[in-house]
Scaffold this motif. Sequence first.
Motif, PDB file in Angstrom:
ATOM      1  N   LEU A 261      -1.347  -4.258  -0.839  1.00  0.00           N
ATOM      2  CA  LEU A 261      -0.397  -5.147  -1.494  1.00  0.00           C
ATOM      3  C   LEU A 261       0.608  -5.628  -0.458  1.00  0.00           C
ATOM      4  O   LEU A 261       0.786  -5.006   0.595  1.00  0.00           O
ATOM      5  N   TYR A 262       1.272  -6.722  -0.752  1.00  0.00           N
ATOM      6  CA  TYR A 262       2.332  -7.240   0.113  1.00  0.00           C
ATOM      7  C   TYR A 262       3.658  -7.108  -0.622  1.00  0.00           C
ATOM      8  O   TYR A 262       3.800  -7.587  -1.756  1.00  0.00           O
ATOM      9  N   ALA A 263       4.608  -6.445   0.030  1.00  0.00           N
ATOM     10  CA  ALA A 263       5.907  -6.191  -0.580  1.00  0.00           C
ATOM     11  C   ALA A 263       6.942  -7.157  -0.019  1.00  0.00           C
ATOM     12  O   ALA A 263       7.145  -7.221   1.203  1.00  0.00           O
ATOM     13  N   GLY A 264       7.594  -7.904  -0.894  1.00  0.00           N
ATOM     14  CA  GLY A 264       8.635  -8.838  -0.486  1.00  0.00           C
ATOM     15  C   GLY A 264      10.007  -8.348  -0.901  1.00  0.00           C
ATOM     16  O   GLY A 264      10.238  -8.051  -2.082  1.00  0.00           O
ATOM     17  N   HIS A 265      10.917  -8.227   0.070  1.00  0.00           N
ATOM     18  CA  HIS A 265      12.303  -7.833  -0.216  1.00  0.00           C
ATOM     19  C   HIS A 265      13.205  -8.433   0.843  1.00  0.00           C
ATOM     20  O   HIS A 265      12.941  -8.287   2.048  1.00  0.00           O
ATOM     21  N   TRP A 266      14.297  -9.126   0.404  1.00  0.00           N
ATOM     22  CA  TRP A 266      15.152  -9.866   1.320  1.00  0.00           C
ATOM     23  C   TRP A 266      14.282 -10.797   2.175  1.00  0.00           C
ATOM     24  O   TRP A 266      13.551 -11.619   1.619  1.00  0.00           O
ATOM     25  N   MET A 267      14.317 -10.673   3.498  1.00  0.00           N
ATOM     26  CA  MET A 267      13.484 -11.537   4.346  1.00  0.00           C
ATOM     27  C   MET A 267      12.275 -10.779   4.896  1.00  0.00           C
ATOM     28  O   MET A 267      11.694 -11.153   5.912  1.00  0.00           O
ATOM     29  N   GLN A 268      11.891  -9.700   4.208  1.00  0.00           N
ATOM     30  CA  GLN A 268      10.725  -8.914   4.608  1.00  0.00           C
ATOM     31  C   GLN A 268       9.546  -9.256   3.700  1.00  0.00           C
ATOM     32  O   GLN A 268       9.708  -9.421   2.492  1.00  0.00           O
ATOM     33  N   PHE A 269       8.363  -9.336   4.295  1.00  0.00           N
ATOM     34  CA  PHE A 269       7.133  -9.596   3.547  1.00  0.00           C
ATOM     35  C   PHE A 269       6.056  -8.778   4.248  1.00  0.00           C
ATOM     36  O   PHE A 269       5.425  -9.253   5.195  1.00  0.00           O
ATOM     37  N   LEU A 270       5.896  -7.533   3.816  1.00  0.00           N
ATOM     38  CA  LEU A 270       5.129  -6.556   4.581  1.00  0.00           C
ATOM     39  C   LEU A 270       3.857  -6.120   3.865  1.00  0.00           C
ATOM     40  O   LEU A 270       3.876  -5.853   2.650  1.00  0.00           O
ATOM     41  N   PRO A 271       2.740  -5.996   4.607  1.00  0.00           N
ATOM     42  CA  PRO A 271       1.535  -5.423   4.017  1.00  0.00           C
ATOM     43  C   PRO A 271       1.729  -3.924   3.772  1.00  0.00           C
ATOM     44  O   PRO A 271       2.281  -3.219   4.621  1.00  0.00           O
ATOM     45  N   THR A 272       1.301  -3.456   2.611  1.00  0.00           N
ATOM     46  CA  THR A 272       1.426  -2.047   2.256  1.00  0.00           C
ATOM     47  C   THR A 272       0.108  -1.557   1.660  1.00  0.00           C
ATOM     48  O   THR A 272      -0.684  -2.349   1.134  1.00  0.00           O
ATOM     49  N   ARG A 273      -0.093  -0.263   1.714  1.00  0.00           N
ATOM     50  CA  ARG A 273      -1.266   0.342   1.076  1.00  0.00           C
ATOM     51  C   ARG A 273      -0.804   1.161  -0.127  1.00  0.00           C
ATOM     52  O   ARG A 273       0.146   1.928  -0.030  1.00  0.00           O
ATOM     53  N   LEU A 274      -1.494   0.965  -1.253  1.00  0.00           N
ATOM     54  CA  LEU A 274      -1.165   1.714  -2.458  1.00  0.00           C
ATOM     55  C   LEU A 274      -1.739   3.127  -2.335  1.00  0.00           C
ATOM     56  O   LEU A 274      -2.945   3.331  -2.436  1.00  0.00           O
ATOM     57  N   GLU A 275      -0.851   4.089  -2.091  1.00  0.00           N
ATOM     58  CA  GLU A 275      -1.274   5.469  -1.906  1.00  0.00           C
ATOM     59  C   GLU A 275      -1.474   6.190  -3.232  1.00  0.00           C
ATOM     60  O   GLU A 275      -2.370   7.032  -3.375  1.00  0.00           O
ATOM     61  N   LYS A 276      -0.632   5.845  -4.211  1.00  0.00           N
ATOM     62  CA  LYS A 276      -0.696   6.567  -5.476  1.00  0.00           C
ATOM     63  C   LYS A 276      -0.224   5.668  -6.603  1.00  0.00           C
ATOM     64  O   LYS A 276       0.761   4.940  -6.462  1.00  0.00           O
ATOM     65  N   ALA A 277      -0.940   5.687  -7.719  1.00  0.00           N
ATOM     66  CA  ALA A 277      -0.554   4.934  -8.918  1.00  0.00           C
ATOM     67  C   ALA A 277      -0.616   5.880 -10.106  1.00  0.00           C
ATOM     68  O   ALA A 277      -1.683   6.398 -10.435  1.00  0.00           O
ATOM     69  N   VAL A 278       0.520   6.131 -10.721  1.00  0.00           N
ATOM     70  CA  VAL A 278       0.595   7.050 -11.868  1.00  0.00           C
ATOM     71  C   VAL A 278       0.888   6.239 -13.118  1.00  0.00           C
ATOM     72  O   VAL A 278       1.892   5.526 -13.191  1.00  0.00           O
ATOM     73  N   VAL A 279       0.003   6.323 -14.085  1.00  0.00           N
ATOM     74  CA  VAL A 279       0.161   5.587 -15.342  1.00  0.00           C
ATOM     75  C   VAL A 279       0.517   6.582 -16.445  1.00  0.00           C
ATOM     76  O   VAL A 279      -0.199   7.550 -16.685  1.00  0.00           O
ATOM     77  N   ASP A 280       1.624   6.329 -17.094  1.00  0.00           N
ATOM     78  CA  ASP A 280       2.057   7.155 -18.223  1.00  0.00           C
ATOM     79  C   ASP A 280       2.243   6.233 -19.419  1.00  0.00           C
ATOM     80  O   ASP A 280       3.337   5.757 -19.703  1.00  0.00           O
ATOM     81  N   GLY A 281       1.118   5.948 -20.094  1.00  0.00           N
ATOM     82  CA  GLY A 281       1.162   5.016 -21.222  1.00  0.00           C
ATOM     83  C   GLY A 281       0.640   3.651 -20.822  1.00  0.00           C
ATOM     84  O   GLY A 281      -0.562   3.479 -20.599  1.00  0.00           O
ATOM     85  N   ASP A 282       1.532   2.673 -20.694  1.00  0.00           N
ATOM     86  CA  ASP A 282       1.155   1.290 -20.406  1.00  0.00           C
ATOM     87  C   ASP A 282       0.735   1.143 -18.937  1.00  0.00           C
ATOM     88  O   ASP A 282       1.537   1.386 -18.030  1.00  0.00           O
ATOM     89  N   TRP A 283      -0.514   0.714 -18.676  1.00  0.00           N
ATOM     90  CA  TRP A 283      -0.983   0.582 -17.291  1.00  0.00           C
ATOM     91  C   TRP A 283      -0.273  -0.536 -16.536  1.00  0.00           C
ATOM     92  O   TRP A 283      -0.325  -0.600 -15.303  1.00  0.00           O
ATOM     93  N   ARG A 284       0.402  -1.418 -17.286  1.00  0.00           N
ATOM     94  CA  ARG A 284       1.156  -2.487 -16.611  1.00  0.00           C
ATOM     95  C   ARG A 284       2.528  -1.999 -16.120  1.00  0.00           C
ATOM     96  O   ARG A 284       3.266  -2.761 -15.513  1.00  0.00           O
ATOM     97  N   MET A 285       2.848  -0.746 -16.391  1.00  0.00           N
ATOM     98  CA  MET A 285       4.123  -0.190 -15.933  1.00  0.00           C
ATOM     99  C   MET A 285       3.891   1.128 -15.178  1.00  0.00           C
ATOM    100  O   MET A 285       4.397   2.183 -15.561  1.00  0.00           O
ATOM    101  N   PRO A 286       3.113   1.091 -14.097  1.00  0.00           N
ATOM    102  CA  PRO A 286       2.803   2.310 -13.341  1.00  0.00           C
ATOM    103  C   PRO A 286       3.945   2.694 -12.391  1.00  0.00           C
ATOM    104  O   PRO A 286       4.795   1.865 -12.047  1.00  0.00           O
ATOM    105  N   THR A 287       3.934   3.932 -11.966  1.00  0.00           N
ATOM    106  CA  THR A 287       4.799   4.371 -10.869  1.00  0.00           C
ATOM    107  C   THR A 287       3.948   4.346  -9.599  1.00  0.00           C
ATOM    108  O   THR A 287       2.893   4.980  -9.538  1.00  0.00           O
TER     109      THR A 287
END
Length: 323
Positions: A261-287
């Motif tokens: 995924l690419y994370a955008g914050h302020w003037m940063q736009f960085l490639p990132t790797r999703l290490e962990k996705a925790v779903v507790d209920g709605d999959w559209r609201m993961p940690t």
Amino acid sequence: MSNLTVAILAPPDYARDLGKKGTASDITFYNLKKGDATVTFIEPTRYPEKLSSLFYAVSLSDRIILVVDEINAAFGECVLMLQCAGKSAGWLILKNYISPDQIAPLIKGTVLEHYEILEEDMVGIREKMLEISVKQTAHQKPHDGAGKGVVPVDAHFNVKGVGVVVLGSVAQGSIKKHDALRVLPTGKTAQIRSIQKHDDDAESAVTGDRVGLALKNIESEDLDRGFVLTTDPAVQHAGTITGKAQLVKYWPAPLKEGMVLYAGHWMQFLPTRLEKAVVDGDWRMPTLTLTMEKDLVYVPGARVVLHYLEGGKLRVVGSMIIQ
């Protein structure tokens, strides 16, 4: 004096009649000044070719003007970006006989639902933005954020006889001449030699101000776009971040560990790797836990806009609040 920054999401060069053209790269700045009131308009010059161009323009802005001349994929993408960036203050200019009723169902439930309809009158738009800038200054609390300034770097270069100059916008707090700034994510420190706002020398700058900073104790090669200059001890940097995400309603499936995924914050736009996705209920609201090769600079509780590269094109995935 406080500056109002407005993103102009419109056909190319739309803002040329709103202000004097300034620095141009993948985003272009147009500057407007009348008395003590100043406005900076930003266009995403390389959009729709580069989604990051749209992100940067939106990220830097206090308000948004979205010109709708066609209901197409780019319009939908702008709606998603503004929603994920949480940009709730703005206006819509409708062209080519597009009516409010036509777009109402497309923006229902988004931040754009509360945007006002604005007439396409360039003189009127300039005056309206200047008026908002004046009111913003009148309501400003001069000591709010004192000593806790944050300036993401947009550009940097050497100027003969001056030294290193950085262009950026004060994302939060305030800075003043002679402040010692941490340069993140490096461990370096720089001092402000001088501050310019709209080509005028200034002793200080506050949230929203577009600034040129002459620095000492640092070299231009020590800097990069997206680096952050700050006096705020709360600003952190890390190669791994965790937070609660909210995926856009059009995203088709749960995010999978290992995705880039690419994370955008302020003037940063960085490639990132999703290490962990925790779903507790709605999959559209993961940690989510994301790792990256370069540290992300942030304040806990900051919003990050997430993007995914699919078929050679970046798409807006959602947003995440950093824990």
